[in-house]
Each structure stands twice: as structure tokens, then as C-alpha cells.
Design a protein around this motif. Structure first.
Motif, PDB file in Angstrom:
ATOM      1  N   ARG A  18      12.338   2.461  -3.399  1.00 59.34           N
ATOM      2  CA  ARG A  18      11.511   3.394  -2.639  1.00 59.34           C
ATOM      3  C   ARG A  18      12.307   4.610  -2.213  1.00 59.34           C
TER       4      ARG A  18
ATOM      5  N   MET B 198      11.937   8.421  -0.114  1.00 57.48           N
ATOM      6  CA  MET B 198      11.116   9.353   0.638  1.00 57.48           C
ATOM      7  C   MET B 198      11.410  10.734   0.074  1.00 57.48           C
TER       8      MET B 198
ATOM      9  N   GLN C 186       6.254  15.446   3.315  1.00 59.02           N
ATOM     10  CA  GLN C 186       6.964  14.280   2.822  1.00 59.02           C
ATOM     11  C   GLN C 186       5.995  13.308   2.183  1.00 59.02           C
ATOM     12  N   ARG C 187       6.549  12.437   1.376  1.00 59.54           N
ATOM     13  CA  ARG C 187       5.694  11.502   0.665  1.00 59.54           C
ATOM     14  C   ARG C 187       6.559  10.359   0.172  1.00 59.54           C
TER      15      ARG C 187
ATOM     16  N   ARG D 211      -3.074  17.352  -3.739  1.00 59.55           N
ATOM     17  CA  ARG D 211      -3.651  16.713  -2.584  1.00 59.55           C
ATOM     18  C   ARG D 211      -3.520  17.571  -1.321  1.00 59.55           C
TER      19      ARG D 211
ATOM     20  N   VAL E   1      -1.915   6.780   1.263  1.00 53.01           N
ATOM     21  CA  VAL E   1      -0.721   6.987   0.488  1.00 53.01           C
ATOM     22  C   VAL E   1       0.439   7.360   1.389  1.00 53.01           C
ATOM     23  N   ASP E   2       0.132   7.538   2.636  1.00 51.25           N
ATOM     24  CA  ASP E   2       0.983   8.277   3.544  1.00 51.25           C
ATOM     25  C   ASP E   2       0.727   7.775   4.948  1.00 51.25           C
TER      26      ASP E   2
ATOM     27  N   ASP F  33       0.372   9.849   7.404  1.00 53.34           N
ATOM     28  CA  ASP F  33      -0.655  10.822   7.751  1.00 53.34           C
ATOM     29  C   ASP F  33      -2.015  10.394   7.228  1.00 53.34           C
TER      30      ASP F  33
ATOM     31  N   ARG G  73      15.275   5.161  10.607  1.00 56.09           N
ATOM     32  CA  ARG G  73      15.593   4.618   9.296  1.00 56.09           C
ATOM     33  C   ARG G  73      16.665   5.487   8.644  1.00 56.09           C
TER      34      ARG G  73
ATOM     35  N   ILE H 255      13.525  10.088   9.565  1.00 54.42           N
ATOM     36  CA  ILE H 255      12.534   9.172   9.026  1.00 54.42           C
ATOM     37  C   ILE H 255      12.597   7.885   9.825  1.00 54.42           C
TER      38      ILE H 255
ATOM     39  N   GLY I 163       7.294   4.908   9.481  1.00 49.67           N
ATOM     40  CA  GLY I 163       6.735   5.832   8.500  1.00 49.67           C
ATOM     41  C   GLY I 163       6.657   7.255   9.022  1.00 49.67           C
TER      42      GLY I 163
ATOM     43  N   VAL J 237       7.789  10.851  10.109  1.00 51.77           N
ATOM     44  CA  VAL J 237       8.848  11.760   9.692  1.00 51.77           C
ATOM     45  C   VAL J 237       8.775  12.982  10.595  1.00 51.77           C
TER      46      VAL J 237
ATOM     47  N   GLN K  22       2.659  -4.015   5.587  1.00 52.42           N
ATOM     48  CA  GLN K  22       2.965  -4.022   4.152  1.00 52.42           C
ATOM     49  C   GLN K  22       4.063  -3.028   3.784  1.00 52.42           C
ATOM     50  N   ASN K  23       4.215  -2.004   4.569  1.00 52.22           N
ATOM     51  CA  ASN K  23       5.277  -1.027   4.244  1.00 52.22           C
ATOM     52  C   ASN K  23       6.602  -1.458   4.865  1.00 52.22           C
TER      53      ASN K  23
END
Lengths: 340, 340
Positions: free
Chosen positions: A146, A148, A160-161, A226, B101-102, B104, B135, B152, B156, B158, B339-340
Motif C-alpha cells: 500500500r 499513499m 492524496q489517495r 474524479r 476509495v478515500d 474523504d 503513521r 498521514i 486515514g 492526511v 478494514q483499512n
DNA sequence: GCTGGCACTCGACTGTAGCGAGTGCCAGCA
DNA sequence: TGCTGGCACTCGCTACAGTCGAGTGCCAGC
């Protein structure tokens, strides 16, 4: 059938009075409040003509006149001069915007400032990614599979994604990936990147290929497709200002429209350089906003435009004042961006 | 003076009918719509007692009864069972949240989902930084005297912030700075970082000292002090649902309150684990929201809580349904984060 | 302790009347 | 030709009176 100067003066007086009082204005009151130099009867005749031409209308037979959208349009185009801002307003703008520490901060302060000064709903678009260039791309390993992805644009925007890699990628490879994407994309306008991203995949060494392919997908998605646009909104409480008299009885449709980011973008996003755009009532393409007017413009450092901002209010708004404020705020924000 | 079972049943019936019809409910209608097994006259006697005790009131002498805030409170505490969600609702939640996906994206989808399901105003707090751990910290050179600091968090989130260095810093030093801050702060809870940041400055080599000092200031500001909390809002258009009948005539104060991030945080931010919090009318500390009720809870992966979410609506709301929905959405979001 | 009955209250609605702001039209005047 | 004063008219707004009916509180009786 031309409108002579006096008829135009009458229209201007009607608009000004109606905006100020929010009540239909009659011939007698008009003559009293403005130095038209003629009698109410004459004004009535002029009003009849203005009504025939569709610039004003009567809510009821025995009431005064109210400007139509067409009337406001004529007023804005030909009858109003932009009011200079008061020193107090200038000071307010400066005081509000200095000390902003962040792009987020700038945008938030701006939108609140606009709402406060115009006493209307304010909308500010973040600098459009499409109009930005890549300053730097950072890849931060979160785990072996993974990353970022953080993109920093020259306009100050940071996106960010999360990237889910198909297979574990060692740290050295991440370094290579980072170097490659920055070499290829650094400094490029975001709108120009798609072919470059494509090339990036094709040119990459075979051991990097799978990771680069995934990365490329995410890059294209995030940066180009997106929700690339962001919007800030403030001042919705101002909608209730004129009672429910404005907006023909219901705030519902307006509030609904304001919840749709796509709609907001339509309102303020399509900007040409240094133009003030004023859309009055029916001129709005969005059905829910037929009772509203939107004053918008672009902003950006120097002469370039990176995004739009504007305000939304009842058609019965102080156009000269609003236009002046929107323009001034846009300039200040542009200057602020230019400094970074 | 205790309330026997029938009186409680009467109160429950009044609340249910009033929520459904939005009109004061009288004794006769009550007996017709609910199988209370007694006559209207008896119900009237019970109503008189309920009114004495402050659970219901009469808007006018010749009108039916309406629950008071106290009445709703009793209803929520003792008279209502949480409705199970319909399968359709469960499916809606799942469908809405998969594909996010994010962070956000998750937050935005969640807030819209909540607004849609409850038909009220929804508020979702981003995972609180105070409850997150670092992180990774990234330093991206923008120029020789400017760095972009990107943090980060494990949740999740950022955050980024521009750092203006007092003097140019060579690339190697940036690498050192990056290594140092990550060694010291990586994995730490944000709330624990201030002393560590302090130590970081004290321990750093003299040539890094000035840069590190500036960096430390920004770190503390960004991560701990300044707008560390973010909030998403949706569904304000739902406020207009019940006409202006709810909210005692004016949306103004409510819309104003919703514009203040601080207020929103107060509403949903103070959460204890696995509690549903229901604040009814007057129980709200915020004056502008005395006519509203707020249903909120915490969410997070597993049993830990990283943020709050909830909805706001008229005191006349469907509490059992709303509570069920808020709880369900909070669970789903928590699972998603896990899950993340 | 519940019930039916009864007198009472009072908001909502209806209809009438008067007021007044505002209009359109017209004849007269510059 | 264009402006003006005058005049009759329209019609929304407000006030007032009257009616209706949902809903109540109370009381005597079962």
C-alpha cells in the motif's frame, strides 16, 4: 420602441427602491423619493410603457410595480455604476485574509468573508486541478502493498489517495517509482498529464511495470477524473434574511441546489478571464435557482485564473454593491495566491 | 405521583400520532386510532395528569395535546423500542458505502447516506486527530526555504501544512529532519506528541536546530492546536420539510448554528463508547437549537471510537427510527474503517 | 375507577364593510 | 406633442361579527 432617459431613470428608481424596501413601489412614492422633476401621472405613463416592454410588473392590480428579471438585467447592464468599496470594507477584507496559513485556510476565510460582506450565500471554488501544475508527487509506503500518493500542486492544493498495489514492492522500487513520476510529471499542467502517464507505464522497467500500471490508474482517476474540484460554501443562513418573501415562498429548492457540488460548480466554475458574470433569475440554467441571482467571477494569481467564486441571493439584491464586493475579494485572493 | 401503564400508553400514543400527523392530538382521535380499551373521557383524565406532570401541553385551550420536550424524553427512555432496520435500508447502507476509495469519500458518502435515510440534517466528524496515531510524516521541499509537511494518520486522515524555514536548508538536511521526526513521532498518538516534539528540538544537532524549531512550531500548531477537527454536513434542505412549522417559525438560528464548526463539534464530538446520545429540544446547550433534537453516537474500528456522527431534526422526529439508522450507519462505517 | 353527558372555550373559517394605495384614463394646458 | 391635475375604479388589507366544531373539564351515576 426606445426608452428615453426619463423612463430609464424611472426604472432605475424602481429597482433601487424595491431593493431597499422590498415592497412594490408606486408612482407617488417614487416622485417623492427621487427628484424626477415630473408628476406622478407622468411617471405612471412611463411605468405603463415599462410594463408593456416587460421590465416591470404589478403583483396585483392595485399594487405598485416590481422589477422583472428583464428589468434587473437592464439595470445591471446600463443603469448602475459599480459602487466603490468603503474603506471599512477594504480593511475588513485585508484583515480577514492576512494570517491565512494554508490553502484550506485561505478558501475558508474567503468564503466566510464574502458571505459576511454581501450578506448572502457565498461559494468559493478551490483552485481547479485542471488549471494547476504538478509541483511534486510523493509516495509514502503504508505497508508493502500500500502506498499513499500525495500530489502537491503549484496552486497549493494537495490531494492524496491510497494505492493498493497488486504485489509487494520493495522500498528501493518505491524510490524509483517516485523518481520516475516526478521526472515525467513534475511541472506539467494536470490537464496535460494523461498521455504522459501512459508513457510512464510503457517506459518503465519490467519489474516496475505492474506497480506503475496500478499507480497510473490511480493517478488518472485522482488527478483528472474524479471529484477533482472542491467547493466551499458559507452564509446559507442569509437565505432567511428577507423572510421567505424572496424565493417565492420556499427555500427548499435553493437549499437542495446548494447541496449539489455539480450545481455549485456550474454556478461559479465556468469563468472567463476578468469577467464578472451576473445571472439573474430565469437566466439561471438550474431550475431550482430560477428565483435567485448569482454574481460570480474568476480569481487567480496575476492575470491567470485558477478558480471561481461568487455569491447567490434573491433576484432582489443590491447588484452594484455585490458586484463591487465580489470583484474586490477576487482580486485580494488572487494577490494572496500570487505571493505563494 | 407515578404514572400507571395506561397513562404511559396514552403518552406513547400521543407522541406517535403527533410525530406522524404533526397536529395536536385529541382524546377522541386517540381512542379511535389506538386500542386503548377505555373511553375518551378516561383518556382525558389521564391527559390532565400528564399535563400536570409536564409531559404534554395544549397549544390552545380548545386544541389537542402536544408532547413537551420532557414528554419526548420519557418516550425515548422508556416507551420506545428501537425499530429494526428494513432490509431495504440495510441494503441501501451497504450499497452506498462500498466503493468508497478515500477517507474523504467515506465521510462524504456517510453524511449523505445519513441525511437521505433519516430525512434530516446529517453531521459526520472526520476521525479525530486527537484519537489518531501518526503513521508517517513526510517533508516535501518546495523551495530551499519552504517545506510542505504532510502527516498521514492511521485513521486515514492526511493533513498538510506549509513550513516557512528561517534559512535555506540543503536537501540532505531535509532527509535528516524527515528521519528524525518519523523516528520520534511515528506510531505515537497525536495527543502524546507535544513533549516528544519538544524533545526533538532539544536533541537535534546544532545545524538542524533552527529548522527543527520552526518545524516543531508548525507540528504543534497543525496537529494539536489548530482546526484539528473536520466536519461534513448534508441534508440542510430537509430542514424545510415540515414547512416552517417545526423550529418555531424560523430556520435562521438553526442554519446559523450549523455554520459554526465549533457548534457542530459540540453536537456530535463528545462521545463515549457505544452510547447513543439523544438531546431533545431544551436539553441542547446551544440556544439556537432549543427547537431541535440531536441524535448522535461515536464510530470507529472495532470498539474504539475515532469520531462522532449524528443527525439533527425537529423535536418532533421519529426517534426510534432515527436512533436505529444512526446506530446502523455508525457500525457500518466502523467496520469499513477497520478494514483499512 | 370508568363512563356518558353536558356546558364551555376558543381557534379556524366566513362574510361584510371600510380604508387607502395605486392605477388608467381623460380633458386641459404649455 | 407632451406633461399635468383630476377623477373614477380596482383590489388587497384590516377589522369585526357570527358560526362551527374539535376538544376540554367536570360531574353524577354505574
Amino acid at each position: 420602441m426606445g426608452l428615453d432617459d426619463r423612463k430609464l431613470a424611472v426604472l432605475r428608481a424602481i429597482v433601487e427602491d424595491y431593493v431597499a424596501t422590498q415592497e412594490p413601489v408606486g408612482s407617488k412614492a417614487l416622485v417623492e423619493r427621487h427628484r424626477l422633476g415630473v408628476s406622478p401621472a407622468t411617471v405612471r405613463n412611463d411605468m405603463a410603457v415599462l410594463e408593456d416592454e416587460g421590465y416591470i410588473r404589478q403583483p396585483h392590480t392595485s399594487a405598485g410595480r416590481v422589477p422583472t428579471d428583464r428589468g434587473y438585467r437592464l439595470f445591471v447592464d446600463r443603469l448602475s455604476r459599480v459602487k466603490p468599496l468603503s474603506p471599512a470594507e477594504r480593511r475588513a477584507i485585508e484583515r480577514f485574509l492576512i494570517g491565512a496559513v494554508d490553502l484550506d485556510d485561505v478558501v475558508h476565510r474567503t468564503v466566510r468573508l464574502l458571505a459576511q460582506l454581501t450578506r448572502q450565500v457565498a461559494v468559493v471554488q478551490y483552485p481547479s486541478l485542471a488549471r494547476s501544475s504538478v509541483r511534486h508527487l510523493e509516495l509514502v509506503p503504508i505497508s508493502t502493498t500500500r502506498l499513499m500518493l500525495v500530489m502537491i500542486a503549484d496552486t497549493g492544493r494537495v490531494e492524496q489517495r491510497l494505492v493498493e498495489l497488486p504485489a509487494p514492492v520493495p522500498a528501493d522500487d518505491v524510490t524509483d517509482l517516485r523518481r520516475l513520476v516526478n521526472e515525467k510529471l513534475g511541472g506539467q499542467r494536470l490537464s496535460d498529464t494523461p498521455p504522459l502517464v501512459q508513457a510512464l507505464v510503457e517506459e518503465s522497467a519490467s519489474h516496475l511495470r505492474p506497480a506503475m500500471t496500478t499507480l497510473a490508474t490511480v493517478l488518472l482517476e485522482t488527478l483528472v477524473e474524479r471529484h477533482e474540484e472542491r467547493i466551499a460554501l458559507a452564509g446559507t443562513a442569509n437565505l432567511t434574511r428577507g423572510g421567505i418573501l424572496d424565493f417565492q415562498g420556499s427555500l427548499r429548492p435553493v437549499l437542495e441546489a446548494l447541496e449539489e457540488e455539480v450545481v455549485l460548480l456550474k454556478l461559479i466554475g465556468e469563468v472567463e478571464p476578468s469577467t464578472m458574470r451576473v445571472r439573474i433569475g430565469d437566466e439561471n440554467e438550474i431550475d431550482n435557482l430560477r428565483a435567485a441571482s448569482v454574481v460570480s467571477t474568476g480569481y487567480g494569481p496575476g492575470a491567470t485564473i485558477v478558480g471561481g467564486l461568487g455569491v447567490l441571493g434573491p433576484t432582489r439584491m443590491d447588484y452594484p454593491g455585490t458586484i463591487a464586493t465580489v470583484r474586490a475579494v477576487a482580486r485580494y485572493v488572487g494577490d494572496l495566491l500570487a505571493q505563494n
